[in-house]
Every structure is written in structure tokens, then in C-alpha cells.
Design an enzyme around this catalytic site. Sequence first.
Site, PDB file in Angstrom:
ATOM      1  N   GLU A  91       0.861  -1.189   0.000  1.00 16.56           N
ATOM      2  CA  GLU A  91       0.000   0.000   0.000  1.00 16.56           C
ATOM      3  C   GLU A  91       0.892   1.231   0.000  1.00 16.56           C
ATOM      4  OE1 GLU A  91      -3.263   0.857  -0.444  1.00 16.56           O
ATOM      5  OE2 GLU A  91      -2.456   2.874  -0.232  1.00 16.56           O
TER       6      GLU A  91
ATOM      7  N   ASP B 120      -5.541  -4.544  -7.663  1.00 15.05           N
ATOM      8  CA  ASP B 120      -6.757  -3.748  -7.482  1.00 15.05           C
ATOM      9  C   ASP B 120      -6.383  -2.273  -7.351  1.00 15.05           C
ATOM     10  OD1 ASP B 120      -9.360  -2.981  -6.883  1.00 15.05           O
ATOM     11  OD2 ASP B 120      -9.170  -3.485  -4.756  1.00 15.05           O
TER      12      ASP B 120
HETATM   13  N1  SAM Z   1      -7.717  -3.985  -2.525  1.00 19.26           N
HETATM   14  C1  SAM Z   1      -8.427  -3.156  -1.544  1.00 19.26           C
HETATM   15  C2  SAM Z   1      -9.678  -3.891  -1.105  1.00 19.26           C
HETATM   16  O1  SAM Z   1     -10.272  -4.596  -1.932  1.00 19.26           O
HETATM   17  O2  SAM Z   1     -10.047  -3.774   0.049  1.00 19.26           O
HETATM   18  C3  SAM Z   1      -8.759  -1.800  -2.094  1.00 19.26           C
HETATM   19  C4  SAM Z   1      -7.629  -1.099  -2.761  1.00 19.26           C
HETATM   20  S1  SAM Z   1      -7.981   0.476  -3.443  1.00 19.26           S
HETATM   21  C5  SAM Z   1      -9.024   0.135  -4.785  1.00 19.26           C
HETATM   22  C6  SAM Z   1      -6.455   0.834  -4.240  1.00 19.26           C
HETATM   23  C7  SAM Z   1      -5.335   1.176  -3.268  1.00 19.26           C
HETATM   24  O3  SAM Z   1      -4.101   1.185  -3.977  1.00 19.26           O
HETATM   25  C8  SAM Z   1      -5.458   2.554  -2.654  1.00 19.26           C
HETATM   26  O4  SAM Z   1      -5.447   2.431  -1.247  1.00 19.26           O
HETATM   27  C9  SAM Z   1      -4.211   3.320  -3.137  1.00 19.26           C
HETATM   28  O5  SAM Z   1      -3.668   4.192  -2.163  1.00 19.26           O
HETATM   29  C10 SAM Z   1      -3.265   2.188  -3.420  1.00 19.26           C
HETATM   30  N2  SAM Z   1      -2.224   2.454  -4.436  1.00 19.26           N
HETATM   31  C11 SAM Z   1      -2.282   3.294  -5.498  1.00 19.26           C
HETATM   32  N3  SAM Z   1      -1.187   3.138  -6.269  1.00 19.26           N
HETATM   33  C12 SAM Z   1      -0.423   2.174  -5.675  1.00 19.26           C
HETATM   34  C13 SAM Z   1       0.794   1.526  -6.016  1.00 19.26           C
HETATM   35  N4  SAM Z   1       1.469   1.863  -7.136  1.00 19.26           N
HETATM   36  N5  SAM Z   1       1.264   0.554  -5.207  1.00 19.26           N
HETATM   37  C14 SAM Z   1       0.583   0.201  -4.081  1.00 19.26           C
HETATM   38  N6  SAM Z   1      -0.571   0.780  -3.714  1.00 19.26           N
HETATM   39  C15 SAM Z   1      -1.081   1.739  -4.497  1.00 19.26           C
END
Ligand code: SAM
Length: 303
Positions: free
Chosen positions: A123, A172
Site C-alpha cells: 500500500e 486492485d
Molecule cells: N484492494 C483493496 C480492497 O479490496 O479492500 C482496495 C484497494 S484500493 C481500490 C487501491 C489502493 O491502492 C489505494 O489504497 C491506493 O492508495 C493504493 N495504491 C495506489 N497506487 C499504488 C501503487 N502503485 N502501489 C501500491 N498501492 C497503491
Amino acid sequence: MFSYRHAYHAGNHADVLKHTVLIAIVQYMTQKEVGFTVIDTHAGAGIYRLDSDAAELSGEVDEGLRQLLKSAAEKGLELDELLGEYVQELERFNPSGSLKVYPGSPLIAHDYLRRHDKLKVFELHPTDSRMLIKHIEQLRAGRQINCYSEDGFEGLKKLLPPPTRRGLVLMDPSYEMKSDYARVVSSVQDSLKRFVTGTYMVWYPVIARPEAHDLPRRLKVLAQESGKPWVHATLRIKSGQMGSQLDVLGTNNAPKRPGLAASGVFIINPPHTLKPQLKSSLPQMVELMGQDALAGFTLDSGS
Ligand code: SAM
């Protein structure tokens, strides 16, 4: 960058689809004794309060999970096995009986793991990452879980293949940046070279943007080039709204935006049980959460 917070979206129809599929896959993987690894490249904060300002402001859980439960009760509809398992999983996180919190993908996945299975979570958002680490610590899972405040697409490379050659990668992203679509494709492509027998699950918003439209087609090409089976499912709960999933925040003075209407999941190397399960669950999701005549689902597969 980084305006997306999953707290606004927790428990919406897209989470219902995504987490139902996640449970189906992880449950299937526990059927073999050999341990496996779940890698969640975009994990979010881990768990979300449904009475938070964010959840109340967006109202998305009312159209998603709450609507599913309310309609099922009103219609006296018995949930099929997979949706029933999803609801039971939420009940385990809400033992008081009222829906207070919604678990995100890392906590749901962890709940199904055995002691010898592993979970690796990424994250990047500083606040959500801190919250995730705190929530993971509360699980007291020790070395079973590794939490990385790093870019999930990059970090994934060092974890493939997992030691037992059994694993699920959940991608995701928030698709906050258009480049996320291309990064998903190149990351799946690279991962298949490192670990061709892995199961890959990608969630994406169905919106009027060429990159979003092309994503499942490009993933299908990757699966076919690797000679691997795939399943692709989409769920639409209403017509209209074709903006991004970021367009959901109302303010106290302005009406809420209508929110995301549809989303999809694309799975490479799915369990052979997944498609039949979704054939039963998707019509129920439409029946229970669908708002108008355009509500519906698609379910395709190939090998
Ligand atoms: N997978 C989670 C769930 O189903 O409960 C929800 C995730 S949410 C859709 C996407 C997350 O990815 C956000 O919290 C965002 O901060 C994080 N994020 C964005 N770009 C990222 C990256 N390059 N690597 C890791 N996390 C990232």
C-alpha cells in the site's frame, strides 16, 4: 495523485463482486494441503468503519452491500453458496449483528489462510499504509504477513514465483492515474514470465475511457499467449454514470455524484470451480443490487 481513499467505497457493489471472487479463489486454494501465497499489490487500509464520514458521505455501501442484504431479506431470497459465504465472512467481522465495519481484501484473504499460507501486501498511500500496518499488527500473524509501503507493481517482481509455486496475485489499483491500466498489463505480462502457473485477479472499473475498455481485451491476449485459461465477469447495477470511480464525493451542500455503475474482474488461471460459482452468484447480485433495466452481468471464459 493519491486522492483516492478506499474508505469512500468500502462495501460498494464493486467490493461485493471483487471480494466474492476473492473468497472463491482463496477457499479453493485451501483445498490442497500445500501452502500458498496471496499477494495483494494494492491493499488499501485493511478495514473500514461504515459509520465514518467518508462512508456516509459517499453512500456507496447503501447501494452495494446494504442493498444486497436488504433486498435478500425483503424478497426472502436464499443466497447461493458463494454469496452466502461472503455474507457470513462479513458477519464474522461484525459479531454484534449490525454492520459496523467492512473488511478489505487483505483482511478477507487472511481470514481464509492456514498457518502455513502467506500474505504479502502493498500500500503506497502514506495514511492508508500506516492504517494497514496497524490493522495487520492487530492480527498477531507474525511472519505469516509482510506489509510493504511500496509500489505494488514493482514490489511484486521480487516475490515471484512464491516458494511453493502456488499463489494468487490480486491487482486492485485505484486507476487514479491513466497509466495504471498500462501498468496492470505490463505487470501481468512480466509476472506470467516469472510464474506462469500463478492465479492473477485484476479488478477494473467499467467506464467510458479507452484504457478501461481495452484492459480486459489486453489481459485476454496475455492469457492466450501464455496458453492459460481465464474468466472475465462484469457487474452493472445501473445505467448512466460513465465517469471515473473518483467521481463519487458529494459535499454537504452538493448532491452526491451518482457513483460507479459497473466494474469487472479478469482472472487468469482461475479455479475450475469459479465460473459455475459465478453463474449462480452474478444473477443474484443483479437481482438484489440492480437499480434499473440496464443492470446486468457478463460472464465469459476461455482456455
Ligand atoms: N484492494 C483493496 C480492497 O479490496 O479492500 C482496495 C484497494 S484500493 C481500490 C487501491 C489502493 O491502492 C489505494 O489504497 C491506493 O492508495 C493504493 N495504491 C495506489 N497506487 C499504488 C501503487 N502503485 N502501489 C501500491 N498501492 C497503491
